[in-house]
Scaffold this motif. Structure first.
Motif, PDB file in Angstrom:
ATOM      1  N   GLY A   1       0.832  -1.204   0.013  1.00  0.00           N
ATOM      2  CA  GLY A   1       0.016   0.040  -0.007  1.00  0.00           C
ATOM      3  C   GLY A   1       0.933   1.343   0.200  1.00  0.00           C
ATOM      4  N   SER A   2       2.070   1.317  -0.269  1.00  0.00           N
ATOM      5  CA  SER A   2       2.928   2.391   0.009  1.00  0.00           C
ATOM      6  C   SER A   2       2.816   3.127  -1.370  1.00  0.00           C
ATOM      7  N   PRO A   3       3.237   4.350  -1.400  1.00  0.00           N
ATOM      8  CA  PRO A   3       3.289   5.281  -2.481  1.00  0.00           C
ATOM      9  C   PRO A   3       4.401   4.463  -3.437  1.00  0.00           C
ATOM     10  N   VAL A   4       3.780   4.497  -4.832  1.00  0.00           N
ATOM     11  CA  VAL A   4       4.632   4.047  -5.899  1.00  0.00           C
ATOM     12  C   VAL A   4       5.290   4.924  -6.284  1.00  0.00           C
ATOM     13  N   ARG A   5       6.682   5.183  -6.794  1.00  0.00           N
ATOM     14  CA  ARG A   5       7.451   6.095  -7.253  1.00  0.00           C
ATOM     15  C   ARG A   5       8.070   5.954  -8.465  1.00  0.00           C
ATOM     16  N   VAL A   6       7.920   4.909  -9.120  1.00  0.00           N
ATOM     17  CA  VAL A   6       8.378   4.639 -10.128  1.00  0.00           C
ATOM     18  C   VAL A   6       7.918   3.206 -11.030  1.00  0.00           C
ATOM     19  N   CYS A   7       7.805   3.084 -12.258  1.00  0.00           N
ATOM     20  CA  CYS A   7       7.539   1.948 -12.911  1.00  0.00           C
ATOM     21  C   CYS A   7       8.162   1.921 -14.105  1.00  0.00           C
ATOM     22  N   GLN A   8       8.324   0.594 -14.671  1.00  0.00           N
ATOM     23  CA  GLN A   8       8.954   0.333 -16.010  1.00  0.00           C
ATOM     24  C   GLN A   8       8.737  -0.817 -16.593  1.00  0.00           C
ATOM     25  N   PHE A   9       8.561  -0.954 -17.862  1.00  0.00           N
ATOM     26  CA  PHE A   9       8.241  -2.109 -18.529  1.00  0.00           C
ATOM     27  C   PHE A   9       9.634  -2.829 -18.874  1.00  0.00           C
ATOM     28  N   SER A  10       9.488  -4.304 -19.215  1.00  0.00           N
ATOM     29  CA  SER A  10      10.712  -4.960 -19.637  1.00  0.00           C
ATOM     30  C   SER A  10      10.633  -4.909 -21.143  1.00  0.00           C
ATOM     31  N   PRO A  11      11.857  -5.018 -21.759  1.00  0.00           N
ATOM     32  CA  PRO A  11      12.025  -4.904 -22.991  1.00  0.00           C
ATOM     33  C   PRO A  11      11.008  -5.622 -23.814  1.00  0.00           C
ATOM     34  N   ASP A  12      10.700  -7.007 -23.624  1.00  0.00           N
ATOM     35  CA  ASP A  12       9.576  -7.694 -24.310  1.00  0.00           C
ATOM     36  C   ASP A  12       8.140  -7.697 -23.891  1.00  0.00           C
ATOM     37  N   SER A  13       8.047  -6.628 -22.985  1.00  0.00           N
ATOM     38  CA  SER A  13       6.680  -6.293 -22.462  1.00  0.00           C
ATOM     39  C   SER A  13       5.913  -7.301 -21.650  1.00  0.00           C
ATOM     40  N   THR A  14       6.569  -8.391 -21.199  1.00  0.00           N
ATOM     41  CA  THR A  14       5.959  -9.526 -20.376  1.00  0.00           C
ATOM     42  C   THR A  14       5.801  -8.903 -18.985  1.00  0.00           C
ATOM     43  N   CYS A  15       6.716  -8.072 -18.642  1.00  0.00           N
ATOM     44  CA  CYS A  15       6.564  -7.648 -17.148  1.00  0.00           C
ATOM     45  C   CYS A  15       6.841  -6.179 -16.977  1.00  0.00           C
ATOM     46  N   LEU A  16       6.088  -5.815 -15.884  1.00  0.00           N
ATOM     47  CA  LEU A  16       6.053  -4.529 -15.331  1.00  0.00           C
ATOM     48  C   LEU A  16       6.720  -4.240 -14.083  1.00  0.00           C
ATOM     49  N   ALA A  17       7.683  -3.525 -13.724  1.00  0.00           N
ATOM     50  CA  ALA A  17       8.183  -3.122 -12.346  1.00  0.00           C
ATOM     51  C   ALA A  17       7.722  -1.980 -11.897  1.00  0.00           C
ATOM     52  N   SER A  18       7.362  -2.197 -10.503  1.00  0.00           N
ATOM     53  CA  SER A  18       6.933  -0.888  -9.815  1.00  0.00           C
ATOM     54  C   SER A  18       7.704  -0.839  -8.432  1.00  0.00           C
ATOM     55  N   GLY A  19       8.241   0.152  -8.023  1.00  0.00           N
ATOM     56  CA  GLY A  19       9.027   0.384  -7.076  1.00  0.00           C
ATOM     57  C   GLY A  19       8.577   1.468  -6.205  1.00  0.00           C
ATOM     58  N   ALA A  20       8.367   1.071  -4.747  1.00  0.00           N
ATOM     59  CA  ALA A  20       7.660   2.013  -3.694  1.00  0.00           C
ATOM     60  C   ALA A  20       8.391   2.813  -2.781  1.00  0.00           C
ATOM     61  N   ALA A  21       8.079   3.625  -2.161  1.00  0.00           N
ATOM     62  CA  ALA A  21       8.542   4.488  -1.171  1.00  0.00           C
ATOM     63  C   ALA A  21       8.916   3.599   0.261  1.00  0.00           C
ATOM     64  N   ASP A  22       8.577   2.527   0.524  1.00  0.00           N
ATOM     65  CA  ASP A  22       8.982   1.664   1.509  1.00  0.00           C
ATOM     66  C   ASP A  22       9.980   0.592   1.189  1.00  0.00           C
ATOM     67  N   GLY A  23      10.345   0.996  -0.087  1.00  0.00           N
ATOM     68  CA  GLY A  23      11.594  -0.024  -0.538  1.00  0.00           C
ATOM     69  C   GLY A  23      11.177  -1.253  -1.223  1.00  0.00           C
ATOM     70  N   THR A  24       9.917  -1.626  -1.423  1.00  0.00           N
ATOM     71  CA  THR A  24       9.525  -3.003  -2.183  1.00  0.00           C
ATOM     72  C   THR A  24       9.283  -2.685  -3.492  1.00  0.00           C
ATOM     73  N   VAL A  25       9.847  -3.894  -4.262  1.00  0.00           N
ATOM     74  CA  VAL A  25       9.587  -3.852  -5.703  1.00  0.00           C
ATOM     75  C   VAL A  25       9.003  -4.781  -6.233  1.00  0.00           C
ATOM     76  N   VAL A  26       8.140  -4.778  -7.120  1.00  0.00           N
ATOM     77  CA  VAL A  26       7.291  -5.720  -7.436  1.00  0.00           C
ATOM     78  C   VAL A  26       7.071  -6.015  -9.252  1.00  0.00           C
ATOM     79  N   LEU A  27       7.220  -7.087  -9.502  1.00  0.00           N
ATOM     80  CA  LEU A  27       7.195  -7.605 -10.881  1.00  0.00           C
ATOM     81  C   LEU A  27       5.835  -7.913 -11.238  1.00  0.00           C
ATOM     82  N   TRP A  28       5.197  -7.415 -12.062  1.00  0.00           N
ATOM     83  CA  TRP A  28       3.804  -7.790 -12.454  1.00  0.00           C
ATOM     84  C   TRP A  28       3.757  -8.352 -13.915  1.00  0.00           C
ATOM     85  N   ASN A  29       2.982  -9.358 -14.218  1.00  0.00           N
ATOM     86  CA  ASN A  29       2.630  -9.952 -15.286  1.00  0.00           C
ATOM     87  C   ASN A  29       1.846  -8.921 -16.129  1.00  0.00           C
TER      88      ASN A  29
END
Length: 429
Positions: A97-125
């Motif tokens: 639930g932390s504020p999300v500061r940055v997001c980025q797609f992988s070069p093949d579009s399969t994944c999206l990374a999101s990084g948050a203010a609490d230091g968590t980083v998530v890879l989304w399909n």
């Protein structure tokens, strides 16, 4: 060589990020909106602005195809949008639930990374919109993220100054202190740097931070040799924290934006400054190159986005001139170097350079480390009066390192003087 061709002033608050696809420009802001513009004439699309976020939108990025746009916000969500009609495709909530500061797609579009203010980083399909993997850095909030051009790993940057490297399974490969006061942005060059000896490909990574520096790293990763990150150089020019950096699509230029309100464009081969752009009236927060044309977008806390166009012919001529100048310098004799030192008002260094047989080729290869270690030039900057007072008291050691100074020669730091004068000019207006 570069000219301002358009200014967008539709946002009602600070512009936080801008991003290009092949046909569109996206911008996002503290005003909670994302805006989309056509690259044909920079008119805003009919379904713009995009509204959903309940707090500031910090980052936006296109999928490689340009059909999907991602945006992330203080509200703890990352949203996917259809760029053709502006419809929302998915709302992905950061697990913490932390504020999300940055997001980025992988070069093949399969994944999206999101990084948050609490230091968590998530890879989304990016197809199913489901959480794939989750991790976190040791300390600080995440402020930067970039995928390698081949997609085998990605890098995050934190407010504690650490660059952390993750593979596509979210395993931490490496972590390194890169900037003392926190990282604000990082970006990979899409063009590999070849290594003739081993036949491997290495990639340039740029990072910038609150320490006013832009750093260049060389990154490699193979399943046989593992991961390696090597510091290459630090680019000069800014006199305040650097908030954004980005490579051009061909890897030939790097741009950075700073709290000093300036935008600097570097030649990545020579690392020389090509342009300094000073049209923004407040901090420059974001910069991005278009993927297929010589367009640059810069966004600022002055609520505007400036669009710049490069003259390809003039740019090529400048690069040829730089190459010719380097070749010319390489042919200098030791006497030519001495003449150049005198012309730069550095005649006190002539003896040291002659003693070490510095010719043109050696001059081009000098680094701060070689100046200190080989030529015994201290390399630190002090106030002239304070240093003269130090030496007059028969202290022949460096105030910084306490090592013996073989020479009492003081060399003017004109680069620092120029930076101070520029800071004074911008802060006394």
């Amino acid at each position: 060589m570069v000219k301002l061709i358009h200014t967008l002033a539709d946002h009602g608050d600070d512009v936080n990020c801008c991003a290009f696809s092949f046909s569109l420009l996206a911008t996002c802001s503290l005003d909670k909106t994302i805006r989309l513009y056509s690259l044909r004439d920079f008119t805003e699309l009919p379904h713009s602005p995009l509204k959903f976020h309940t707090y500031a939108v910090h980052c936006c990025c296109f999928s490689p195809s340009g059909h999907i746009l991602a945006s992330c916000s203080t509200d703890g969500t990352t949203v996917l949008w259809n760029t053709e009609n502006g419809q929302m495709l998915a709302v992905m909530e950061q697990p913490s639930g932390s504020p999300v500061r940055v997001c980025q797609f992988s070069p093949d579009s399969t994944c999206l990374a999101s990084g948050a203010a609490d230091g968590t980083v998530v890879l989304w399909n990016a197809q199913s919109y489901k959480l794939y993997r989750c991790g976190s850095v040791k300390d600080g909030s995440l402020a930067a993220c970039a995928f390698s051009p081949n997609g085998s790993f990605f890098v995050t940057g934190s407010s504690c100054g650490d660059l952390t490297v993750w593979d596509d399974k979210m395993r931490c490969l490496h972590s390194e202190k890169a900037h003392d006061l926190g990282i604000t942005c990082c970006d990979f060059s899409s063009q590999p740097v070849s290594d003739g000896e081993q036949g491997l490909q290495f990639f340039r990574l740029a990072s910038c931070g609150q320490d006013c520096q832009v750093k260049i790293w060389i990154v490699s990763f193979t399943h046989i040799l593992g991961f390696e990150l090597k510091y290459k150089s630090t680019l000069s020019g800014h006199c305040a924290p650097v908030l954004a950096c980005a490579f051009s699509h061909d890897g030939q230029m790097l741009v950075s934006g700073s709290v000093d309100k300036s935008v600097i464009v570097y030649d990545t081969n020579t690392e020389n400054i090509l342009h300094t752009l000073t049209q923004h009236t407040r901090y420059v927060t974001t910069c991005a190159f278009a993927p297929n044309t010589l367009l640059l977008a810069t966004g600022s806390m002055d609520k505007t986005v400036n669009i710049w166009q490069f003259d390809l012919e003039t740019l090529c001529q400048a690069r040829r001139t730089e190459h010719q100048l380097k070749q010319f310098t390489e042919d200098w004799s030791e006497e030519d170097v001495s003449t150049w030192l005198c012309a730069q008002d550095l005649k006190d260094l002539v003896g040291i350079f002659k003693m070490n047989n510095i010719d043109g080729k050696e001059l081009l290869n000098l680094t701060k480390e070689s100046l200190a270690d080989d030529l015994k030039i201290d390399g630190y900057s002090y106030e002239k009066e304070a240093m003269e007072n130090w030496i007059s008291k028969k202290k022949r050691t460096s105030p910084m390192t306490n090592l013996v100074l073989p020479s009492a020669v003081l060399t003017p730091n004109r680069t620092l003087k120029m930076a101070i004068n520029r800071w004074l000019e911008t802060h006394q207006k």
